[in-house]
Design an enzyme around this catalytic site. Sequence first.
Site, PDB file in Angstrom:
ATOM      1  N   GLU A 234      -8.762  -9.890   4.060  1.00  0.00           N
ATOM      2  CA  GLU A 234      -9.410  -8.630   3.809  1.00  0.00           C
ATOM      3  C   GLU A 234     -10.682  -8.592   3.400  1.00  0.00           C
ATOM      4  OE1 GLU A 234      -6.334  -6.363   1.771  1.00  0.00           O
ATOM      5  OE2 GLU A 234      -7.644  -4.652   1.407  1.00  0.00           O
TER       6      GLU A 234
ATOM      7  N   SER B 141       0.849  -1.118  -0.004  1.00  0.00           N
ATOM      8  CA  SER B 141       0.050   0.109  -0.007  1.00  0.00           C
ATOM      9  C   SER B 141       1.043   1.281  -0.188  1.00  0.00           C
ATOM     10  CB  SER B 141      -1.018   0.164   1.218  1.00  0.00           C
ATOM     11  OG  SER B 141      -0.112  -0.418   2.334  1.00  0.00           O
TER      12      SER B 141
END
Length: 271
Positions: free
Chosen positions: A189, A52
């Site tokens: 997730e 990320s």
Amino acid sequence: MSVYGKARKITTHVLRAMKEHNEKIAMLTAYDYSIAKILDGAGIDVLLVGDSASNVMAGHDTTLPITLDQMIYHAQSVVRAVERALIVVDLPFGSYQGDSKTALESAIRIMKESGAHSVKMEGGREIKDSVERILSAGIPVMAHLGLTPQSIYKFGTYSVRAKEEDEAQRLREDALLLEELGCFALVLEKIPAQLAKEVSESLSIPTIGIGAGQHTDGQVLVVHDMLGITKDFHPRFLRRYLDLSTEINNAVQRYIDDVRTGDFPNENEQY
Ligand code: KIV
């Protein structure tokens, strides 16, 4: 009372003991020395040098562009700061999906060049050979199922995964396979909370959730999101603990005013 969570150094074994003793694991992302030092000092258990970084550090729309060299740079910066937390580094897109030899070479580069403690890989049965080969070299692997952002162009959206039974069943099977192979933990997730609960109860390795409800063995958030540095990202699962973007904006405006009016620096702030 937390016992394992107060360990002097967090290892994969400590994380497993935390699960066995129902102690929740707190994990955040980190990409640079200064923030990693604060997070480690605050007692975070696991620091993820996440891909990320591609979004929050480099401004890309997806995690796909970040390179292995860039991940190693971020990991080196985090490793220099950390005394206690376990450090996990994402293997970036393209560095492990091709074949297991390339995957092992990528993982070895991360371990050797950064000094981090483990790697994370997205996917289930389709990356079995790579996971096995990396584990056989003694490198701990954290797995990642559900919404796996490196596959965003396959999914088409960042919406909740495994709502349908066939995808949920595949995820259950992949989770068991990854545990059997020897992964030390599993990130789940953006999947339904009930499925995350079921998977967490079926495994003896800890699960770490992001948008997967309250029954996983730990939680992870992107640090820029939970501190409110990012402004335009509002998923339901995100709790913001600070509005740092506004705080920084206010501080910078005061600084600009002080410079323009000649108030900064004053007599005590000069030599
Ligand atoms: O790269 C990342 O930040 C991640 C977390 C969202 C789990 O993989």
